[in-house]
Design an enzyme around this catalytic site. Sequence first.
Site, PDB file in Angstrom:
ATOM      1  N   GLU A  44      23.357 -37.501  39.373  1.00 19.27           N
ATOM      2  CA  GLU A  44      22.450 -38.627  39.226  1.00 19.27           C
ATOM      3  C   GLU A  44      21.279 -38.529  40.209  1.00 19.27           C
ATOM      4  OE1 GLU A  44      26.687 -40.368  38.797  1.00 19.27           O
ATOM      5  OE2 GLU A  44      25.721 -38.615  39.679  1.00 19.27           O
ATOM      6  N   SER A  73      49.255  -0.529  33.893  1.00 25.37           N
ATOM      7  CA  SER A  73      48.703  -1.545  32.996  1.00 25.37           C
ATOM      8  C   SER A  73      47.180  -1.543  32.964  1.00 25.37           C
ATOM      9  CB  SER A  73      49.181  -2.937  33.432  1.00 25.37           C
ATOM     10  OG  SER A  73      48.748  -3.227  34.753  1.00 25.37           O
ATOM     11  N   ARG A  77      34.154 -10.641  40.635  1.00 22.51           N
ATOM     12  CA  ARG A  77      33.110  -9.620  40.717  1.00 22.51           C
ATOM     13  C   ARG A  77      32.314  -9.493  39.423  1.00 22.51           C
ATOM     14  NH1 ARG A  77      37.762  -7.663  42.419  1.00 22.51           N
ATOM     15  NH2 ARG A  77      38.072  -6.304  40.619  1.00 22.51           N
ATOM     16  N   GLY A 119      53.091 -10.595  38.447  1.00 23.59           N
ATOM     17  CA  GLY A 119      54.045  -9.889  37.612  1.00 23.59           C
ATOM     18  C   GLY A 119      54.971 -10.846  36.883  1.00 23.59           C
TER      19      GLY A 119
END
Length: 368
Positions: free
Chosen positions: A58, A176, A215, A297
């Site tokens: 505002e 992974s 990042r 995990g």
Amino acid sequence: MQPPRDVDVRAAMLRALELAARGLYTTEPNPRVGAVIVRDGAIVAEGWHAAPGGPHAEAAALADARARGVDIRGATIVVTLEPCNHHGRTPPCVDAIVGAGLARVVYAVADPHPQGGGGAARLRAAGIDIVAGVEAEAARELNIGFFTRHARGTPWVRAKVAMSLDGRTALDDGTSQWITGEAARADGHAFRARAGAIVTGAGTVARDDPQLTVRAVPTSRQPLRVVIDRHGATPPAARVLAGGHALIVTAGGPARPGWPPAVEVLALPDPAGRVDLRALLGELARREVNEVHVEAGARLTGAFAEADLVDEWLCYVAPALIGDPARGVAARRTPLASLAARTQLAWHAVDRVGDDLRILARRAAARD
């Protein structure tokens, strides 16, 4: 009370929501708020809250009007959150609105802050017309962690998982990187950026040595990095500890020699000698963390799930098949006695991100 005919309040509120979203990565622990001032059917000034300590939306809109030389006496201000009613790092927005001579305030949703709420009542007492509830769901969604923290005393918890189409989260040896594509990884960084804290486990640190920083998207702040480390095994040279702004949570015992002095250590044991995750969330809420992003995990993610602490699952699914042998459990937990005991979720959103799918699923019955 109905809004004046010269104000399309929904269109104005949608613009205010667009402005509020500009603070998605920067306003924590404050809410993301946008505001527009409407006169003679047109938006003549606008503003948003950019960072804690800076002008509220505002005040920013009123400053924009002054800079443009616009006479806003008798105009309408449309804001995504009820104007605040307390002295914090900035003065109350209700005082600025009354002082500017505005005639009407349209807001989306009431302020849940115990000191900041009540602005609408003060504005009414000052003779200003109030319209509430315009695009309330969208405004609440933009600040879901802020509302959750004030409603139940814990942050909104989001657990992130990446998997193949056949449900595999890693090769059998734990590899992974990378199941999903670059666009999905950047999108994951955007969810990191909006969080006040990123939580992982000591096992993930030992296996992947992640930085857990934002990042891939521009931001002026980094979330607190939290490592759940029951036995205090995190290596002092772990990248997650670099530069400080990190918290290691143990089940007790002294800090490990060599941990950087800028890293905080907190013992939160539960009766079984594990880290008390519920107590951790309460502590993070006390530190004004609105959203917690869990990247861990299967064991730690499963612990959050089994304790019924996950509000939302952020799942990236790659159009690929990995097969066996491979790891395929995103959240390890105690075996169920029957399917009736399963955790029921509801689809919130399914979108394509690059070559992958992003699925947001939430518990079927909200806790807040």
